[in-house]
Design an enzyme around this catalytic site. Structure first.
Site, PDB file in Angstrom:
ATOM      1  N   CYS A 168       0.856  -1.185   0.040  1.00 25.76           N
ATOM      2  CA  CYS A 168      -0.113  -0.004  -0.074  1.00 25.76           C
ATOM      3  C   CYS A 168       0.972   1.001   0.150  1.00 25.76           C
ATOM      4  CB  CYS A 168      -0.881   0.016   1.095  1.00 25.76           C
ATOM      5  SG  CYS A 168      -1.910   1.532   1.515  1.00 25.76           S
ATOM      6  N   ASP A 175      -0.018  -6.257   0.390  1.00 26.23           N
ATOM      7  CA  ASP A 175      -1.161  -6.570  -0.229  1.00 26.23           C
ATOM      8  C   ASP A 175      -0.635  -7.927  -0.970  1.00 26.23           C
ATOM      9  OD1 ASP A 175      -2.785  -4.556   0.890  1.00 26.23           O
ATOM     10  OD2 ASP A 175      -2.053  -3.194  -0.791  1.00 26.23           O
TER      11      ASP A 175
END
Length: 263
Positions: A168, A175
């Site tokens: 992120c 992620d």
């Protein structure tokens, strides 16, 4: 409780660090309480000796009579550090995790399993998984579309990998996603494609942006006549995001039917 990482802004360790694991006392229980706690961690990853990432599911169980439980965010941070560490294989990962958790749980027993995504779970995506290919991944590499290549011959196929990891750009938290590449045109070389996808491990970008970049890079470097790229991200805050980019108008139902076990 004030010393726990839960609710605080905490950086993911850069490598293996069992010191981030935090125990929480169970407290007294009434009567002869039996049972156990079963955890499944869908974001387990590590590097093989060649630096290639491996993705799996960690399953652990320990009894209700253990003195402590493990604080969930500290376990997530610990696993995040493992993703940057090299291990000989799943057995070494399993033994390492078991030894580290026994030390903080003060438990009479613990069961730890490392479940391979390809064999332990029903594959939900169409086509061929390329994760078994032997590739060498340099440390700290940048995303390099020059890795991609298309060979001789024509193909109409789907290739997928469970090894995509991005970060992120706001929180820098990892992620995790599976990437599906469906195309028609010059045959895309699978090993360079896998190396390219793995190079995103140091890249900070929203999933939507990453999907668009992967699509554009493959389109430019491999020149398929038709191309669809879909990324299936695991849940964060109870939400999974699945961006799709395609050279044709694609119906939502074509992608909606695919849902991975780790989502």
């Amino acid at each position: 409780m004030r010393d726990l990482p839960l609710g605080k802004k905490t950086a993911v360790p850069k490598g293996y660090d069992p010191g981030v694991l935090c125990p929480i006392p169970r407290g007294p229980s009434g009567g002869d309480l039996l049972g156990f706690d079963l955890w499944r961690c869908y974001e387990l990853s590590w590097l093989d000796p060649a630096g290639k990432p491996v993705a799996a599911v960690l399953e652990l169980a320990y009894p209700a009579e253990s003195k402590n439980i493990v604080e969930s965010k500290s376990l997530k941070l610990y696993l995040g550090g493992l993703s940057n560490a090299r291990f000989s294989g799943g057995d070494e990962v399993r033994e390492t995790v078991a030894a580290d958790l026994v030390g903080i749980l003060e438990t009479p027993w613990i069961e730890v399993r490392v479940l391979d995504l390809t064999h332990a779970w029903e594959p939900a995506l169409p086509g061929t998984c390329i994760d078994g290919l032997e590739v060498r991944i340099p440390e700290g590499g940048e995303v390099d579309p020059g890795i991609l290549s298309a060979g001789a011959g024509h193909a109409d196929e789907a290739l997928y990998s469970h090894l995509l990891r991005t970060s992120c750009p706001v929180t820098l938290q990892p992620d995790w996603a599976s990437a599906l590449v469906k195309y028609r045109g010059p045959r895309i070389e699978p090993a360079p494609l896998l190396r390219y996808l793995c190079s995103y491990r140091s890249h900070a970008g929203f999933g939507e942006e990453c999907c668009g970049r992967i699509y554009e890079d493959i389109l430019e470097r491999c020149r398929p006549g038709e191309l669809t790229v879909a990324l299936f991200y695991t849940r964060r805050g109870g939400i999974d995001i699945n961006p799709v980019r395609s050279s044709r108008r694609i119906e939502v139902d074509e992608v909606r039917k695919y849902r991975l076990s780790r989502q």
